[in-house]
Scaffold this motif. Sequence first.
Motif, PDB file in Angstrom:
ATOM      1  N   UNK A 240     -53.997   8.980  42.430  1.00 56.82           N
ATOM      2  CA  UNK A 240     -55.143   8.620  43.267  1.00 56.82           C
ATOM      3  C   UNK A 240     -56.431   8.683  42.454  1.00 56.82           C
ATOM      4  N   UNK A 241     -57.277   7.653  42.589  1.00 57.72           N
ATOM      5  CA  UNK A 241     -58.574   7.619  41.926  1.00 57.72           C
ATOM      6  C   UNK A 241     -59.629   8.114  42.905  1.00 57.72           C
ATOM      7  N   UNK A 242     -60.399   9.120  42.487  1.00 55.65           N
ATOM      8  CA  UNK A 242     -61.367   9.765  43.362  1.00 55.65           C
ATOM      9  C   UNK A 242     -62.781   9.618  42.810  1.00 55.65           C
ATOM     10  N   UNK A 243     -63.750   9.596  43.704  1.00 53.74           N
ATOM     11  CA  UNK A 243     -65.153   9.640  43.325  1.00 53.74           C
ATOM     12  C   UNK A 243     -65.623  11.089  43.294  1.00 53.74           C
ATOM     13  N   UNK A 244     -66.408  11.447  42.307  1.00 53.81           N
ATOM     14  CA  UNK A 244     -66.939  12.804  42.175  1.00 53.81           C
ATOM     15  C   UNK A 244     -68.457  12.762  42.368  1.00 53.81           C
ATOM     16  N   UNK A 245     -68.955  13.560  43.329  1.00 55.42           N
ATOM     17  CA  UNK A 245     -70.371  13.551  43.672  1.00 55.42           C
ATOM     18  C   UNK A 245     -71.115  14.795  43.188  1.00 55.42           C
ATOM     19  N   UNK A 246     -70.357  15.857  42.874  1.00 58.46           N
ATOM     20  CA  UNK A 246     -70.985  17.102  42.425  1.00 58.46           C
ATOM     21  C   UNK A 246     -69.949  17.903  41.642  1.00 58.46           C
ATOM     22  N   UNK A 247     -70.415  18.682  40.673  1.00 58.47           N
ATOM     23  CA  UNK A 247     -69.519  19.499  39.852  1.00 58.47           C
ATOM     24  C   UNK A 247     -70.015  20.935  39.850  1.00 58.47           C
ATOM     25  N   UNK A 248     -69.116  21.881  40.126  1.00 55.27           N
ATOM     26  CA  UNK A 248     -69.451  23.305  40.075  1.00 55.27           C
ATOM     27  C   UNK A 248     -68.297  24.074  39.456  1.00 55.27           C
ATOM     28  N   UNK A 249     -68.525  24.670  38.310  1.00 59.86           N
ATOM     29  CA  UNK A 249     -67.541  25.553  37.665  1.00 59.86           C
ATOM     30  C   UNK A 249     -66.143  24.924  37.591  1.00 59.86           C
ATOM     31  N   UNK A 250     -66.100  23.670  37.210  1.00 62.34           N
ATOM     32  CA  UNK A 250     -64.818  23.001  37.066  1.00 62.34           C
ATOM     33  C   UNK A 250     -64.251  22.426  38.349  1.00 62.34           C
ATOM     34  N   UNK A 251     -64.984  22.571  39.460  1.00 60.39           N
ATOM     35  CA  UNK A 251     -64.563  22.011  40.742  1.00 60.39           C
ATOM     36  C   UNK A 251     -65.370  20.745  41.029  1.00 60.39           C
ATOM     37  N   UNK A 252     -64.723  19.768  41.679  1.00 60.83           N
ATOM     38  CA  UNK A 252     -65.350  18.483  41.945  1.00 60.83           C
ATOM     39  C   UNK A 252     -65.488  18.264  43.456  1.00 60.83           C
ATOM     40  N   UNK A 253     -66.680  17.883  43.863  1.00 55.17           N
ATOM     41  CA  UNK A 253     -66.913  17.521  45.262  1.00 55.17           C
ATOM     42  C   UNK A 253     -66.606  16.030  45.415  1.00 55.17           C
ATOM     43  N   UNK A 254     -65.663  15.696  46.298  1.00 55.86           N
ATOM     44  CA  UNK A 254     -65.180  14.323  46.386  1.00 55.86           C
ATOM     45  C   UNK A 254     -65.643  13.602  47.651  1.00 55.86           C
ATOM     46  N   UNK A 255     -66.578  14.184  48.354  1.00 52.13           N
ATOM     47  CA  UNK A 255     -67.167  13.541  49.530  1.00 52.13           C
ATOM     48  C   UNK A 255     -68.679  13.571  49.391  1.00 52.13           C
ATOM     49  N   UNK A 256     -69.331  12.489  49.765  1.00 54.48           N
ATOM     50  CA  UNK A 256     -70.790  12.444  49.682  1.00 54.48           C
ATOM     51  C   UNK A 256     -71.449  13.171  50.840  1.00 54.48           C
ATOM     52  N   UNK A 257     -70.669  13.441  51.920  1.00 56.10           N
ATOM     53  CA  UNK A 257     -71.275  14.026  53.115  1.00 56.10           C
ATOM     54  C   UNK A 257     -70.625  15.335  53.570  1.00 56.10           C
ATOM     55  N   UNK A 258     -69.403  15.628  53.070  1.00 59.02           N
ATOM     56  CA  UNK A 258     -68.685  16.818  53.513  1.00 59.02           C
ATOM     57  C   UNK A 258     -68.438  17.760  52.341  1.00 59.02           C
ATOM     58  N   UNK A 259     -68.237  19.044  52.664  1.00 57.22           N
ATOM     59  CA  UNK A 259     -67.928  20.035  51.631  1.00 57.22           C
ATOM     60  C   UNK A 259     -66.427  20.008  51.356  1.00 57.22           C
ATOM     61  N   UNK A 260     -66.006  19.002  50.592  1.00 56.42           N
ATOM     62  CA  UNK A 260     -64.603  18.798  50.249  1.00 56.42           C
ATOM     63  C   UNK A 260     -64.474  18.831  48.731  1.00 56.42           C
ATOM     64  N   UNK A 261     -63.677  19.783  48.218  1.00 55.28           N
ATOM     65  CA  UNK A 261     -63.627  20.055  46.784  1.00 55.28           C
ATOM     66  C   UNK A 261     -62.191  20.047  46.259  1.00 55.28           C
ATOM     67  N   UNK A 262     -62.040  19.638  45.003  1.00 60.11           N
ATOM     68  CA  UNK A 262     -60.748  19.726  44.310  1.00 60.11           C
ATOM     69  C   UNK A 262     -60.965  20.406  42.962  1.00 60.11           C
ATOM     70  N   UNK A 263     -59.899  20.983  42.409  1.00 65.33           N
ATOM     71  CA  UNK A 263     -59.990  21.635  41.104  1.00 65.33           C
ATOM     72  C   UNK A 263     -59.816  20.577  40.019  1.00 65.33           C
ATOM     73  N   UNK A 264     -60.827  20.446  39.170  1.00 61.53           N
ATOM     74  CA  UNK A 264     -60.843  19.400  38.163  1.00 61.53           C
ATOM     75  C   UNK A 264     -59.768  19.504  37.109  1.00 61.53           C
ATOM     76  N   UNK A 265     -59.149  20.682  36.971  1.00 59.74           N
ATOM     77  CA  UNK A 265     -58.094  20.874  35.975  1.00 59.74           C
ATOM     78  C   UNK A 265     -56.937  19.911  36.191  1.00 59.74           C
ATOM     79  N   UNK A 266     -56.728  19.497  37.429  1.00 65.94           N
ATOM     80  CA  UNK A 266     -55.593  18.650  37.766  1.00 65.94           C
ATOM     81  C   UNK A 266     -55.997  17.180  37.916  1.00 65.94           C
TER      82      UNK A 266
END
Length: 328
Positions: A240-266
Motif C-alpha cells: 500500500x502506498x501512503x501519504x505522510x503528513x507529519x513525522x515524529x520520532x520515526x512515526x508517520x501521520x497518514x491522515x491530514x485531519x485525524x490522529x492516525x499514525x504508523x511506524x515508519x520502520x515498516x
Amino acid sequence: MENKYGFMKLTPIEFENWISTIRVGRTILKIQQHHTYIPNYSHFNGSNHFERQLAMKQYHTVQNGWQDIGQHFTIFPDGSILTGRSLEKSPACITNQNAHSICIENFGNFDSNGDKMTDAQKESILIVTAVLCKRFNLPVDSNSIVYHHWFRLDNGLRTNGGVNTKSCPGTAFFGGNKVVDFEQNFKPLVIAKLNGTLTKTDLGFVLRFVCVTASKLNVRSMPNATSSIVKERPSLSMGAILRVYEIQDGWYKISSSQSHWIYGKYTKEVNRAEVSTSTLNVRTGPDVKFMKQYSIQKGEIVFVFEENNGWFKIGLEDKWVSGKYLKF
C-alpha cells in the motif's frame, strides 16, 4: 443498509454517505469496470444479493485460491451496491493492473447478446463511479477509469482491446467496451453526475510517500507503540502506498485531519512520478534486454522504489521503466 455474511448492502445515497466517512490509507489511482458475465440476470431474483455475493466469494477463494472475493463492490440489477474486499487491499481483477485500484463488478452479462441493463443499475454504476472519483480526487479519463477489455489476460499489457482479451465489461456496456465508447458514452455521464465538484488533490501538505513493507501494519492513535489501534481503520497491507503528513520520532501521520499514525520502520520511501510518453513499457529488469511485462499510458502515476542506471523500479517486485519517460 443491511449486513449479512460480512457484506453490506447500500443504496446509491447510502453508498455516497458511507464512502465519505471511510478512511483509506492505500492510495487509489484507478477504478476498474467489469461485468460478472456469470452470474447474470437469470441468477438474480430480486432478493438474493447476499447469496450471490457469497457464492462469488466462495468461487474466488475455493476455486481460484484467492484470499478473499476479488472485487471491492458489486452493483446489482436493482441498483443495490454490495461491499466485498477491504478497500485497504488491492483487488484480484486485472493481471498486473491491480495496484492502487478499486474493482467494480457489475452484475450481469452486458455483451450485445446478453442482459439488457436496467435503468436502476445504469444509474447506480454512474453514481458509484462519480462518487469514487470525487472521494479519491481522480480525473474522469481513460487512465483513471478502465475497462477490463483494454488489457491482455496473460500479462496485463494495455492494448485497448484485441488479441487475448475479455469483452468485459461487455460489448454493450454503455454503448460499447472500446476506449472511444468510454469517451463518447460513459465519461460524459460520469462528469454530469459530478456537477463540477471534482477538485484536484492538493499534495502541498504531503511530506513524502511511503510503501508498506510489512504483511500487516496497524494504524495507531498516537505516534508510539503503546497507544491504541484505531478501530475504524483496518490494518494496512504490504504494497500500500501512503501519504505522510507529519513525522515524529520515526512515526508517520497518514491522515491530514485525524490522529492516525504508523511506524515508519515498516515502510519504504517512494517517489511519485507521471508517465510523459504515449506508451511506456514495464520490463522485468533495468534494461531493454529484459522481457516486457505490460505497458502504462501517458498521464498515469507511478511510484518509484529505486534507480539503476537510468531505470526505475515501480513496485516491490521486479517492474522497471526507463526514467527518460517519467516526470517527477
